[in-house]
Scaffold this active site. Structure first.
Site, PDB file in Angstrom:
ATOM      1  N   MET A 141      -5.679  -2.741  -5.195  1.00 48.81           N
ATOM      2  CA  MET A 141      -5.621  -2.689  -3.723  1.00 48.81           C
ATOM      3  C   MET A 141      -5.027  -1.376  -3.222  1.00 48.81           C
ATOM      4  O   MET A 141      -4.542  -0.561  -4.008  1.00 48.81           O
ATOM      5  CB  MET A 141      -4.784  -3.847  -3.191  1.00 48.81           C
ATOM      6  CG  MET A 141      -5.538  -5.144  -3.056  1.00 48.81           C
ATOM      7  SD  MET A 141      -4.467  -6.385  -2.300  1.00 48.81           S
ATOM      8  CE  MET A 141      -5.646  -7.673  -1.934  1.00 48.81           C
ATOM      9  N   GLY A 142      -4.984  -1.235  -1.921  1.00 53.88           N
ATOM     10  CA  GLY A 142      -4.368  -0.045  -1.341  1.00 53.88           C
ATOM     11  C   GLY A 142      -5.204   0.567  -0.242  1.00 53.88           C
ATOM     12  O   GLY A 142      -4.853   1.591   0.314  1.00 53.88           O
ATOM     13  N   GLN A 171      -1.616  -8.943  -7.307  1.00 53.93           N
ATOM     14  CA  GLN A 171      -0.691  -7.807  -7.296  1.00 53.93           C
ATOM     15  C   GLN A 171       0.302  -7.862  -6.131  1.00 53.93           C
ATOM     16  O   GLN A 171       1.279  -7.135  -6.115  1.00 53.93           O
ATOM     17  CB  GLN A 171      -1.468  -6.492  -7.263  1.00 53.93           C
ATOM     18  CG  GLN A 171      -2.308  -6.294  -6.035  1.00 53.93           C
ATOM     19  CD  GLN A 171      -3.516  -5.409  -6.268  1.00 53.93           C
ATOM     20  OE1 GLN A 171      -3.373  -4.239  -6.547  1.00 53.93           O
ATOM     21  NE2 GLN A 171      -4.714  -5.956  -6.156  1.00 53.93           N
ATOM     22  N   ARG A 172       0.062  -8.706  -5.156  1.00 52.49           N
ATOM     23  CA  ARG A 172       1.003  -8.761  -4.038  1.00 52.49           C
ATOM     24  C   ARG A 172       1.770 -10.086  -3.970  1.00 52.49           C
ATOM     25  O   ARG A 172       2.578 -10.283  -3.079  1.00 52.49           O
ATOM     26  CB  ARG A 172       0.298  -8.475  -2.719  1.00 52.49           C
ATOM     27  CG  ARG A 172      -0.675  -9.527  -2.294  1.00 52.49           C
ATOM     28  CD  ARG A 172      -1.380  -9.118  -1.004  1.00 52.49           C
ATOM     29  NE  ARG A 172      -2.090 -10.251  -0.448  1.00 52.49           N
ATOM     30  CZ  ARG A 172      -3.015 -10.152   0.480  1.00 52.49           C
ATOM     31  NH1 ARG A 172      -3.350  -8.969   0.955  1.00 52.49           N
ATOM     32  NH2 ARG A 172      -3.600 -11.225   0.961  1.00 52.49           N
ATOM     33  N   ASP A 192       0.812  -1.228   0.000  1.00 46.37           N
ATOM     34  CA  ASP A 192       0.000   0.000   0.000  1.00 46.37           C
ATOM     35  C   ASP A 192       0.845   1.278   0.000  1.00 46.37           C
ATOM     36  O   ASP A 192       0.347   2.348  -0.341  1.00 46.37           O
ATOM     37  CB  ASP A 192      -0.922   0.032   1.216  1.00 46.37           C
ATOM     38  CG  ASP A 192      -1.964  -1.072   1.195  1.00 46.37           C
ATOM     39  OD1 ASP A 192      -2.006  -1.809   0.199  1.00 46.37           O
ATOM     40  OD2 ASP A 192      -2.731  -1.190   2.164  1.00 46.37           O
TER      41      ASP A 192
HETATM   42  O1  F6P Z   1      -1.725  -5.182   3.461  1.00 49.12           O
HETATM   43  C1  F6P Z   1      -2.322  -4.367   2.563  1.00 49.12           C
HETATM   44  C2  F6P Z   1      -3.390  -5.042   1.768  1.00 49.12           C
HETATM   45  O2  F6P Z   1      -2.838  -5.818   0.759  1.00 49.12           O
HETATM   46  C3  F6P Z   1      -4.396  -4.018   1.244  1.00 49.12           C
HETATM   47  O3  F6P Z   1      -4.007  -3.446   0.054  1.00 49.12           O
HETATM   48  C4  F6P Z   1      -5.658  -4.806   1.150  1.00 49.12           C
HETATM   49  O4  F6P Z   1      -6.783  -3.992   1.299  1.00 49.12           O
HETATM   50  C5  F6P Z   1      -5.522  -5.717   2.306  1.00 49.12           C
HETATM   51  O5  F6P Z   1      -4.164  -5.922   2.541  1.00 49.12           O
HETATM   52  C6  F6P Z   1      -6.195  -7.047   2.137  1.00 49.12           C
HETATM   53  O6  F6P Z   1      -5.976  -7.766   3.277  1.00 49.12           O
HETATM   54  P1  F6P Z   1      -6.399  -9.250   3.526  1.00 49.12           P
HETATM   55  O7  F6P Z   1      -5.491 -10.118   2.725  1.00 49.12           O
HETATM   56  O8  F6P Z   1      -6.222  -9.426   4.980  1.00 49.12           O
HETATM   57  O9  F6P Z   1      -7.808  -9.372   3.061  1.00 49.12           O
END
Ligand code: F6P
Length: 416
Positions: free
Chosen positions: A190-191, A303-304, A146
Site C-alpha cells: 500500500m501507500g 499491513q495496517r 503511507d
Molecule cells: O490510508 C492509507 C491507505 O491505507 C492507503 O495506503 C491505501 O491506498 C488506502 O488507505 C486504502 O483505503 P481504503 O481502505 O479506503 O480502501
C-alpha cells in the site's frame, strides 16, 4: 495540574493503522487527566457526527487495563470514514449543522486523528470557527501508514506497517527458496502515491536475508516492458526472485498499473481510486511471457492491522501525538496539527511540536528522488537509515486463550 475544562470530542478518519487507537488513548487519557468533563467519540468520524452518532468514551474505556488494550487494538476503535467536507463558500449549512451539534454537546475541543485528507477537515472547521467567532478549538492528530504527510518527520502508523512489511518480506524470501525451481514472487504494498512503505521492504535485507531483488515505488514512472526485461534478466541468474511493488505505480500516460486490468472501479469521496491487482496483473504476464511459477501476494489490509507486531517506538509516538494535541488545544491552539521532529538519529529521538494545518492538508510527501537509486528500482542507504529507527522495539499483545485480546465498543453498533 488538573484544570477544569469543557467537553472534548475525538474522531478517527481515513484508513486505519495498527496504532491509531494508541493516539485515541493519548487524547482520551490526557484530556481526562487535565480535567475534561466529557470526552465524546464520533462514530465513523465527521460523517457519523453529522448524524449525531457519538458515544461518551468514559463508558467504554473504564480502566487503565482498557487503555492498555485500546493501544493494542487494530482498526479504528470508533469507526472511520472517507468524507470530504465541501468548500465553505456556498455550503455553510453543513458547517452550521456541525457547529450546532458541537454546541449542543458543549464541545470546546475537537480532535481528528487522520492523514492529509482528514487534515482538510480540521483546516475547514478551524477556518469556519474563525469566520463565525466560535471558540471551539480544532487540532489534527497525524496518522497514516503511507507516511505521506508533509512537515512531520514521519507519521505514527508508518513504523509498524514498515516493520510488518520488512518482517513478512523476509519470510516470503525464505519461502521462495523452498523448491529447487524457478519462481518469481511479487509483493504488492500500500501507500497510494508515495513509496515509503514499498521502500521499507528493503529493510528485510540483513545478515540472514538477501532482501528483495527490486522495489518499484510510485515516485518513478513504471515501464512495463523494462520491468519484464529486468525480471527475465534476474531470472537467468537466480532461482527465486522477489519483487516489491507499490499499489500506486503508474505508467507514462498516468494510468495506474492496476488500471491496465479492467476490474477496478471504486472511487471514494476524495477521488481516490481503489488500488488493487497490480501484482496479479504482472505475475500473470511473467507466467505467460517468462514462463515460470509466479505468486502475487497483495499485503492489502494486513499491513495496517497487524497489531501483533507493532513497533514500540511507533505505538509510543502515536500515544504522544494524541497527548500533545490535547495539551496544545487546552493551551489555546487551534487550526494546527501535531508533528514529530527528529532531534537525533543515534540515539533516535523525536519530540512533538505543532504546525499550521493549512500547510499540511491535502499535500502528499513523496520519497525524495535522491533516496531512490539511479535505475529507479531500489532505495538508498539514506532511506534505510531514515526508516530503521522507526521499526525498533516491540510491544507484546495481551494474549488470551492463545490470541491477542482487543478492546471493542460495548453496546454500540458501528456501521456494518
Ligand atoms: O490510508 C492509507 C491507505 O491505507 C492507503 O495506503 C491505501 O491506498 C488506502 O488507505 C486504502 O483505503 P481504503 O481502505 O479506503 O480502501
Amino acid at each position: 495540574m488538573k484544570q477544569v475544562m469543557g467537553n472534548v470530542i475525538v474522531g478517527q478518519s481515513g484508513g486505519p493503522t495498527a496504532v491509531i487507537n494508541s493516539s485515541l488513548a493519548g487524547v482520551f487519557k490526557t484530556a481526562k487527566d487535565r480535567g475534561a468533563k466529557k470526552v465524546y467519540g464520533m462514530l465513523h468520524g465527521i460523517q457519523g457526527l453529522l448524524e449525531e452518532r457519538v458515544v461518551d468514551l468514559s463508558e467504554h474505556i473504564r480502566s487503565d487495563l482498557d487503555i492498555d488494550l485500546l493501544k493494542r487494538t487494530p482498526s479504528s476503535f470508533l469507526g472511520s470514514c472517507r468524507y470530504k467536507l465541501p468548500p465553505i463558500k456556498g455550503n455553510t449549512e453543513v458547517y452550521d449543522k456541525i457547529f450546532e451539534i458541537l454546541e449542543k454537546l458543549e464541545v470546546e475541543y475537537f480532535f481528528y486523528i487522520g492523514g492529509n485528507d482528514s487534515m482538510d477537515t480540521i483546516m475547514k472547521l478551524s477556518d469556519y470557527a474563525i469566520l463565525t467567532s466560535s471558540k471551539i478549538r480544532f487540532m489534527g492528530v497525524p496518522k497514516t501508514i503511507d507516511n505521506d504527510l508533509p512537515i512531520t518527520d514521519h507519521t505514527p502508523g508508518f513504523g509498524s506497517a514498515a516493520k510488518y512489511i520488512a518482517s513478512i518480506t523476509k519470510e516470503i524470501i525464505r519461502d521462495g527458496l523452498v523448491y529447487d525451481q524457478q519462481n518469481v514472487t511479487l509483493v504488492e504494498i500500500m501507500g497510494r502515491n508515495a513509496g515509503w512503505l514499498t521502500g521499507a521492504a528493503a529493510l528485510a535485507k540483513g545478515e540472514d536475508c538477501e532482501g528483495p531483488d527490486m522495489l518499484f515505488l510510485p515516485e518513478i514512472t513504471f515501464d512495463v516492458d523494462e520491468f519484464m526485461h529486468k525480471v527475465a534478466e534476474l531470472h537467468k541468474t537466480k532461482k527465486s526472485v522477489v519483487v516489491a511493488i507499490s499499489e500506486g505505480v503508474k505508467v507514462a500516460d498516468g494510468r495506474y498499473v492496476c488500471e491496465l486490468t479492467d476490474n477496478v472501479d471504486f472511487v471514494d469521496a476524495f477521488g481516490h481510486r481503489q488500488l488493487t491487482g497490480t501484482s496479479r496483473f504482472l505475475a500473470q504476464k511473467i507466467s505467460k511471457e517468462v514462463g515460470c511459477k509466479t505468486r502475487a501476494i497483495e499485503f492489502n489490509s494486513l499491513q495496517r492491522c497487524a497489531s501483533h507486531i507493532v513497533g514500540r517506538v511507533d505505538i509510543t509516538e502515536a500515544y504522544q501525538v494524541g497527548g500533545a494535541a490535547v495539551k496544545a488545544a487546552f493551551e489555546g491552539e487551534t487550526g494546527k496539527m501535531v508533528i514529530l521532529k527528529r532531534v537525533s538519529d543515534d540515539p533516535y529521538l523525536c519530540v512533538t511540536d505543532i504546525y499550521d494545518v493549512h500547510k499540511v492538508a491535502n499535500i502528499e510527501k513523496k520519497v525524495p528522488r535522491e533516496w531512490i537509486n539511479e535505475s529507479g528500482d531500489y532505495v538508498t542507504e539514506d532511506f534505510i537509515n531514515y526508516v530503521r529507527p522507526l521499526i525498533q522495539a516491540e510491544l507484546t499483545p495481551m494474549m488470551v486463550d492463545g490470541l491477542p485480546r482487543h478492546l471493542r465498543l460495548q453496546d454500540v453498533m458501528l456501521r456494518k
